[in-house]
Design an enzyme around this catalytic site. Sequence first.
Site, PDB file in Angstrom:
ATOM      1  N   LEU A  27      75.969  18.485  50.790  1.00  0.00           N
ATOM      2  CA  LEU A  27      77.174  19.279  51.069  1.00  0.00           C
ATOM      3  C   LEU A  27      77.626  20.221  49.980  1.00  0.00           C
ATOM      4  CD1 LEU A  27      79.542  16.683  52.731  1.00  0.00           C
ATOM      5  CD2 LEU A  27      77.801  18.139  53.769  1.00  0.00           C
TER       6      LEU A  27
ATOM      7  N   HIS B 182      80.031  17.895  59.095  1.00  0.00           N
ATOM      8  CA  HIS B 182      80.664  18.681  58.030  1.00  0.00           C
ATOM      9  C   HIS B 182      80.167  20.117  58.174  1.00  0.00           C
ATOM     10  CE1 HIS B 182      81.818  20.067  54.077  1.00  0.00           C
ATOM     11  NE2 HIS B 182      82.455  18.927  53.862  1.00  0.00           N
TER      12      HIS B 182
ATOM     13  N   ARG C 144      87.777  12.207  61.112  1.00  0.00           N
ATOM     14  CA  ARG C 144      88.288  11.732  59.819  1.00  0.00           C
ATOM     15  C   ARG C 144      88.745  12.902  58.964  1.00  0.00           C
ATOM     16  NH1 ARG C 144      86.237  11.529  54.767  1.00  0.00           N
ATOM     17  NH2 ARG C 144      84.080  11.966  55.329  1.00  0.00           N
TER      18      ARG C 144
ATOM     19  N   PHE D 193      93.597  19.449  50.934  1.00  0.00           N
ATOM     20  CA  PHE D 193      92.401  19.213  51.741  1.00  0.00           C
ATOM     21  C   PHE D 193      92.785  19.554  53.176  1.00  0.00           C
ATOM     22  CE2 PHE D 193      88.746  16.021  50.713  1.00  0.00           C
ATOM     23  CZ  PHE D 193      88.062  17.020  50.079  1.00  0.00           C
TER      24      PHE D 193
ATOM     25  N   GLN E 255      81.203  12.767  62.929  1.00  0.00           N
ATOM     26  CA  GLN E 255      81.730  13.983  62.314  1.00  0.00           C
ATOM     27  C   GLN E 255      80.610  14.834  61.702  1.00  0.00           C
ATOM     28  OE1 GLN E 255      84.068  14.005  58.405  1.00  0.00           O
ATOM     29  NE2 GLN E 255      85.646  14.461  59.920  1.00  0.00           N
TER      30      GLN E 255
ATOM     31  N   HIS F  24      77.693  13.957  59.223  1.00  0.00           N
ATOM     32  CA  HIS F  24      78.309  13.539  57.971  1.00  0.00           C
ATOM     33  C   HIS F  24      78.829  12.108  57.994  1.00  0.00           C
ATOM     34  CE1 HIS F  24      80.411  14.011  54.256  1.00  0.00           C
ATOM     35  NE2 HIS F  24      81.615  14.001  54.790  1.00  0.00           N
TER      36      HIS F  24
ATOM     37  N   GLU G  15      84.403  20.625  50.957  1.00  0.00           N
ATOM     38  CA  GLU G  15      85.452  21.262  51.736  1.00  0.00           C
ATOM     39  C   GLU G  15      86.458  22.049  50.894  1.00  0.00           C
ATOM     40  OE1 GLU G  15      86.519  19.175  55.177  1.00  0.00           O
ATOM     41  OE2 GLU G  15      88.564  18.943  54.461  1.00  0.00           O
TER      42      GLU G  15
ATOM     43  N   ARG H 164      87.319  20.229  60.326  1.00  0.00           N
ATOM     44  CA  ARG H 164      85.855  20.187  60.282  1.00  0.00           C
ATOM     45  C   ARG H 164      85.220  20.384  61.661  1.00  0.00           C
ATOM     46  NH1 ARG H 164      84.919  15.154  56.068  1.00  0.00           N
ATOM     47  NH2 ARG H 164      85.622  16.357  54.288  1.00  0.00           N
TER      48      ARG H 164
HETATM   49  C1  FAD Z   1      78.157  14.201  50.358  1.00  0.00           C
HETATM   50  C2  FAD Z   1      79.344  13.408  50.767  1.00  0.00           C
HETATM   51  C3  FAD Z   1      80.585  13.727  50.248  1.00  0.00           C
HETATM   52  C4  FAD Z   1      81.709  12.991  50.619  1.00  0.00           C
HETATM   53  N1  FAD Z   1      82.913  13.333  50.081  1.00  0.00           N
HETATM   54  C5  FAD Z   1      84.007  12.612  50.428  1.00  0.00           C
HETATM   55  C6  FAD Z   1      85.293  12.928  49.866  1.00  0.00           C
HETATM   56  O1  FAD Z   1      85.436  13.852  49.062  1.00  0.00           O
HETATM   57  N2  FAD Z   1      86.340  12.153  50.222  1.00  0.00           N
HETATM   58  C7  FAD Z   1      86.230  11.118  51.104  1.00  0.00           C
HETATM   59  O2  FAD Z   1      87.213  10.462  51.393  1.00  0.00           O
HETATM   60  N3  FAD Z   1      85.023  10.810  51.645  1.00  0.00           N
HETATM   61  C8  FAD Z   1      83.927  11.522  51.333  1.00  0.00           C
HETATM   62  N4  FAD Z   1      82.717  11.196  51.883  1.00  0.00           N
HETATM   63  C9  FAD Z   1      82.647  10.032  52.772  1.00  0.00           C
HETATM   64  C10 FAD Z   1      82.591   8.775  51.923  1.00  0.00           C
HETATM   65  O3  FAD Z   1      81.501   8.876  51.059  1.00  0.00           O
HETATM   66  C11 FAD Z   1      82.445   7.549  52.798  1.00  0.00           C
HETATM   67  O4  FAD Z   1      83.548   7.526  53.658  1.00  0.00           O
HETATM   68  C12 FAD Z   1      82.470   6.259  51.980  1.00  0.00           C
HETATM   69  O5  FAD Z   1      81.923   6.429  50.721  1.00  0.00           O
HETATM   70  C13 FAD Z   1      81.698   5.167  52.686  1.00  0.00           C
HETATM   71  O6  FAD Z   1      81.758   4.010  51.867  1.00  0.00           O
HETATM   72  P1  FAD Z   1      81.003   2.683  52.295  1.00  0.00           P
HETATM   73  O7  FAD Z   1      81.265   1.701  51.206  1.00  0.00           O
HETATM   74  O8  FAD Z   1      81.356   2.336  53.670  1.00  0.00           O
HETATM   75  O9  FAD Z   1      79.471   3.077  52.315  1.00  0.00           O
HETATM   76  P2  FAD Z   1      78.487   3.705  51.156  1.00  0.00           P
HETATM   77  O10 FAD Z   1      79.278   4.067  49.961  1.00  0.00           O
HETATM   78  O11 FAD Z   1      77.730   4.718  51.822  1.00  0.00           O
HETATM   79  O12 FAD Z   1      77.629   2.453  50.779  1.00  0.00           O
HETATM   80  C14 FAD Z   1      76.700   1.883  51.669  1.00  0.00           C
HETATM   81  C15 FAD Z   1      75.881   0.878  50.902  1.00  0.00           C
HETATM   82  O13 FAD Z   1      75.110   0.092  51.819  1.00  0.00           O
HETATM   83  C16 FAD Z   1      73.791  -0.052  51.313  1.00  0.00           C
HETATM   84  N5  FAD Z   1      72.915  -0.406  52.433  1.00  0.00           N
HETATM   85  C17 FAD Z   1      72.503   0.341  53.481  1.00  0.00           C
HETATM   86  N6  FAD Z   1      71.720  -0.393  54.294  1.00  0.00           N
HETATM   87  C18 FAD Z   1      71.632  -1.627  53.748  1.00  0.00           C
HETATM   88  C19 FAD Z   1      70.954  -2.829  54.095  1.00  0.00           C
HETATM   89  N7  FAD Z   1      70.190  -2.914  55.189  1.00  0.00           N
HETATM   90  N8  FAD Z   1      71.077  -3.898  53.286  1.00  0.00           N
HETATM   91  C20 FAD Z   1      71.818  -3.835  52.138  1.00  0.00           C
HETATM   92  N9  FAD Z   1      72.480  -2.723  51.755  1.00  0.00           N
HETATM   93  C21 FAD Z   1      72.385  -1.642  52.554  1.00  0.00           C
HETATM   94  C22 FAD Z   1      73.529   1.268  50.651  1.00  0.00           C
HETATM   95  O14 FAD Z   1      72.448   1.187  49.768  1.00  0.00           O
HETATM   96  C23 FAD Z   1      74.873   1.475  49.933  1.00  0.00           C
HETATM   97  O15 FAD Z   1      74.900   0.748  48.735  1.00  0.00           O
HETATM   98  C24 FAD Z   1      81.591  11.929  51.526  1.00  0.00           C
HETATM   99  C25 FAD Z   1      80.340  11.613  52.054  1.00  0.00           C
HETATM  100  C26 FAD Z   1      79.221  12.339  51.688  1.00  0.00           C
HETATM  101  C27 FAD Z   1      77.909  11.990  52.273  1.00  0.00           C
END
Ligand code: FAD
Length: 570
Positions: A251, A236, A383, A121, A234, A349, A254, A285
């Site tokens: 997306l 993407h 990141r 990566f 960030q 992103h 990468e 990125r």
């Molecule tokens: C398309 C894409 C591809 C990615 N690929 C990678 C990768 O290959 N490798 C990597 O390391 N990272 C990747 N990322 C980044 C990674 O997804 C995030 O860093 C990580 O998943 C964030 O996790 P989280 O638990 O903080 O939030 P999320 O997994 O985004 O979860 C947030 C949660 O909060 C909930 N929520 C929002 N608002 C409220 C509210 N008011 N009340 C209650 N619940 C709420 C949502 O419904 C969801 O369940 C990618 C991101 C995207 C968008």
Amino acid sequence: MNVDSLDADILIFGAGGAGLLAAVHAHDRNPRLKIVIVVKGLMGQSGCTRMVQGGYNAVLSPADSLQMHFEDTLKGGAYLNDQELAWTLVEDAPTRLLELENRLGCLFDRSDDGTIHQKPFAGQSFNRTVHRGDLTGIEIMSNLRDYVLEEDITVLEDARGLDLLSSGDRVAGALVLDIRTGTFLVVRSKATLIATGGGATMYRISSPSLEKSGDGMAMAWRAGAAFMDMEMVQFHPTGLLVGRSIATGGLLEEGLRGAGARLFNGQHDRYMARYDPARMERATRDVVSRSSYLEIMAGRGTEHGGVLIDASHLGEEFLLTNFPGMVERCQTHGFDLLHGPVDVSPSAHYQMGGLEIDVNCHTNLEALFAAGEDAAGVHGANRLGGNGVADSIVYGARAGDRMADYVTTAKLSDVSAAQVRALAGKWSSSLDRNQGESAFALRDELESLMWDKVGIVRHEHGLEEALAELGTLAERTRHMKTSGDLAFNLEWGEAINLANLTIVAEMVTRSALYRRESRGAHYRSDMPASNPQWLKRIRVVSDDHGGMTLSDVPIAFTRVTPPELSTAQA
Ligand SMILES: Cc1cc2nc3c(=O)[nH]c(=O)nc-3n(C[C@H](O)[C@H](O)[C@H](O)COP(=O)(O)OP(=O)(O)OC[C@H]3O[C@@H](n4cnc5c(N)ncnc54)[C@H](O)[C@@H]3O)c2cc1C
């Protein structure tokens, strides 16, 4: 107005990697705890962890080392990282990865010798990204969801946190909205976790899931939490361009560029040769996104306002084996990744900034914790791909462990009925108005404003204009009108989203104005160079009137001194 109530030991907002790992770990530590997860969509189907394509960074090979992963993370973050948070990420990532496999049932791809396969990566000195094809997030989330469903954990789906409730100087729970019925719910809790995954959706083209609208950050802000690094957003480089469809910004991962896909502008010029001839498309990125943006702004974009990614020379068999999800995603939108170029644009992103936390995810507020994308410090100014999901899993687990210990001595506090009534009245007031602007139109304005003036390339004048416009926009959102009633009302939901996003947008804009240099994801065309004097972090706290006060905070270089500092001092 109907207000239900519920008591919990631990209240978790968000069911992504961070929220669910917190639930798993808190439950493991003490199965008798009453754990309530509130999730704005469906558990396992919402948030960005499910969307993780590339994978999860962890040191597993003897030829790799924690120090190498750590230094890659600092270098990627332009040395703005909180070094203890970054070290903890690197140190815990392998254990948590093995826990995902051995205990929670995930299965990652294997090499021929049976060991876990790790792929390259960008920005990494070793191939350390663990994956399940190019759909790693689905593997992780499906298994986490199954685990939570089997245990005695309460999950409130299609419910959203509206505001935290305070009792004295501690966070005592929250006001929640059941989106399906429109019922308000007071949840009293001994410890509360914010894991709602940031708000990069404030930009016109963005990749995160649409329900994420900075809710957790805005709730914590209104409760008095401190924020760090908010200027760091960030972009993407390769978000799909599909007109006004919600698929725009989604997306192409990468790994495609890592595998050799090429970028061309609308004139079929492989422009990365002019911006980063050594690394070309494999540059980080921020560099690739900025290069594409500058090409588009210079009028050398495609007719759809993007640039082109071309992976066809890698061959059908290679692409179908390694990137089946990407091939399918393109096909769904009428593009043929196997045989020709596809229109893409930089896409907002990920927010590196967020709530200030310590290594146990405690914020500056008593009983309030934060993890995952809502928290700041691990990634510094940028990141690395693969460190995001690792962050959510590592810090979700730490938050769960810590909260389980914390609540053994904490008590439930009373919350004032007047506070609850006032908040419920505030949130529903747009439904009572006969006139006012539409939330959808105002959201479009916010996204354009942030894209044009607080986006990939920033300038003092633009940022000042943006700040003034945001002030007006925030005032206009206070007078929005929404139609219908409380139950399953998408327009009303959008009005709440917008109120939250404008707060997060203001923190981003103020912090971007404050940082008078370019570093990592933050690029100022009026100050294009990095300046070692700015090797410090920006903190945002509220003043006595709810306004934003910014200050810069020195970084404790506890493990590695940034090379630019050594050079500057020499
Ligand atoms: C398309 C894409 C591809 C990615 N690929 C990678 C990768 O290959 N490798 C990597 O390391 N990272 C990747 N990322 C980044 C990674 O997804 C995030 O860093 C990580 O998943 C964030 O996790 P989280 O638990 O903080 O939030 P999320 O997994 O985004 O979860 C947030 C949660 O909060 C909930 N929520 C929002 N608002 C409220 C509210 N008011 N009340 C209650 N619940 C709420 C949502 O419904 C969801 O369940 C990618 C991101 C995207 C968008």
